[in-house]
Write an enzyme that holds these catalytic residues in place. Structure first.
Site, mmCIF file in Angstrom:
data_model
loop_
_atom_site.group_PDB
_atom_site.id
_atom_site.type_symbol
_atom_site.label_atom_id
_atom_site.label_comp_id
_atom_site.label_asym_id
_atom_site.label_seq_id
_atom_site.Cartn_x
_atom_site.Cartn_y
_atom_site.Cartn_z
ATOM 1 N N ARG A 246 0.854 -1.179 0.000
ATOM 2 C CA ARG A 246 0.000 0.000 0.000
ATOM 3 C C ARG A 246 0.893 1.232 0.000
ATOM 4 O O ARG A 246 1.918 1.276 0.680
ATOM 5 C CB ARG A 246 -0.914 0.026 1.237
ATOM 6 C CG ARG A 246 -1.994 -1.047 1.249
ATOM 7 C CD ARG A 246 -3.057 -0.797 0.195
ATOM 8 N NE ARG A 246 -4.162 -1.748 0.272
ATOM 9 C CZ ARG A 246 -4.228 -2.890 -0.387
ATOM 10 N NH1 ARG A 246 -3.223 -3.246 -1.181
ATOM 11 N NH2 ARG A 246 -5.288 -3.674 -0.269
ATOM 12 N N GLU A 274 -3.269 7.500 -4.964
ATOM 13 C CA GLU A 274 -3.396 6.571 -6.080
ATOM 14 C C GLU A 274 -4.722 6.798 -6.771
ATOM 15 O O GLU A 274 -5.769 6.738 -6.109
ATOM 16 C CB GLU A 274 -3.303 5.131 -5.558
ATOM 17 C CG GLU A 274 -3.171 4.083 -6.636
ATOM 18 C CD GLU A 274 -2.949 2.698 -6.067
ATOM 19 O OE1 GLU A 274 -1.787 2.350 -5.802
ATOM 20 O OE2 GLU A 274 -3.955 2.004 -5.872
ATOM 21 N N HIS A 293 -0.813 -0.201 -10.283
ATOM 22 C CA HIS A 293 -1.462 -1.179 -9.400
ATOM 23 C C HIS A 293 -1.912 -2.414 -10.189
ATOM 24 O O HIS A 293 -3.069 -2.833 -10.129
ATOM 25 C CB HIS A 293 -2.654 -0.545 -8.679
ATOM 26 C CG HIS A 293 -2.980 -1.219 -7.381
ATOM 27 N ND1 HIS A 293 -3.475 -0.544 -6.290
ATOM 28 C CD2 HIS A 293 -2.879 -2.518 -6.992
ATOM 29 C CE1 HIS A 293 -3.673 -1.386 -5.286
ATOM 30 N NE2 HIS A 293 -3.312 -2.606 -5.696
#
Length: 335
Positions: A246, A274, A293
């Protein structure tokens, strides 16, 4: 439970055929009675609300609405939540645990592609892929074959932060290579690390001694900005940070300073925020490799998640223990 309990999909409808392609869906329907045309994107939908009254199993996925007390009141027969993705924190509420409903996750299946991505990046980082690529771009000529100091994976020191499902899988995948792998995790003792075949180090020692550091810890209050300015400063010159966990675990301002100074390199599949803003310098720095991601399940890999849920449904309907059951304590340590 009946031999084929009634189940209900609860996720974004478009994800059902992706996660449960025909062959996986067919196998799932051998264990549970489930209609792929009825998907709970909103538990207040009248058709969904009616199905909840009879449902014994929820097959959840990305986009699942919160399962709160009101939903559970509408689903008196519910016995299990089988999640076809990783984290359940976004939709499993305390009421689910209070009612003793079994919860299972496909996080172990999703760990496979993340660990594969990490393995690839570790090996490429050991070859200084970022620096060598940038030199080729700048000089427009191959430097030729030769012995480049500091490059190579023989004896490279790799530090794994977090013995999560992904962290453990990464350690397993690294075994065939001539790397020196270390682990840091506050929930693992010396015996646990020995069982994984790696030495256990305090975080600071791992940062000081490893050439490549890969992050696999959960995002919790304790790990927020785990890699802050002080921690990043401990990493040796030329070290590489890989983050597939993360973005909040890393202080990006501090990391930017280290990257701009040319002291460290970074491979980031997750960021904070993000997605990154279009003008983020992380997207332009030569020693930063940023991907959107994508380390987790993509394309044909998502069917693995549906298969994991299908196997759990088979265990459930034949009276066996779930292989990937969660409890509240385990959940607190997950991403």
């Amino acid at each position: 439970m009946p031999e084929r309990p009634l189940a209900l999909f609860a996720m974004t409808a478009e994800n059902v055929p992706r996660v449960f392609p025909p062959e996986v869906l067919s196998r799932l329907r051998e264990s549970v009675e489930i209609d792929p045309a009825l998907v709970a994107e909103d538990f207040a939908d009248p058709r969904v609300h009616k199905a909840l009254a009879e449902a014994e199993v929820l097959v959840t996925g990305w986009g699942c609405p919160r399962i709160d007390r009101a939903v559970l009141d509408a689903a008196p027969r519910l016995r299990a939540v089988l999640h076809s993705a990783g984290s359940v924190k976004g939709f499993v509420t305390p009421a689910v645990w209070e009612r003793g409903i079994a919860v299972s996750t496909a996080a172990a299946a999703n760990a496979v592609p993340v660990a594969e991505y990490t393995l690839a990046m570790i090996l490429l980082a050991g070859k200084d892929i970022l620096g060598r690529r940038e030199r080729l771009r700048t000089e427009r000529a191959s430097p030729g074959w030769g012995f480049v100091p500091g490059i190579g994976n023989h004896g490279r020191r790799v530090g794994v932060i977090g013995a999560s499902r992904i962290g453990r899988r990464v350690i397993e995948l690294l075994r065939p290579f001539d790397l020196r792998v270390s682990l840091t995790d506050p929930y693992v003792d010396e015996a646990g690390a020995a069982a994984l075949g790696v030495p256990l180090l305090p975080l600071d020692d791992l940062l000081r001694t490893c050439d490549i550091v890969t992050v696999h810890a959960p995002d919790t209050p304790e790990t927020h900005r785990l890699l802050d300015r002080r921690a990043l400063a401990l990493m040796p010159d030329g070290a590489v940070l890989i983050n597939t966990a993360r973005g909040a675990l890393v202080d990006h301002d501090a990391l930017l300073d280290e990257l701009r100074a040319g002291r460290l390199s970074a491979i980031l599949d997750v960021t904070d925020p993000e997605p990154l803003p279009a003008d983020s310098p992380l997207l332009d720095l030569p020693n930063a490799f940023v991907t959107p991601h994508l380390a987790g399940s993509q394309g044909n890999e998502v069917a693995r998640l549906g298969l994991a849920v299908t196997e759990e449904a088979e265990r459930l309907t034949t009276g066996r223990e779930l292989a990937h059951a969660l409890d509240r304590t385990t959940l607190e340590r997950m991403a």
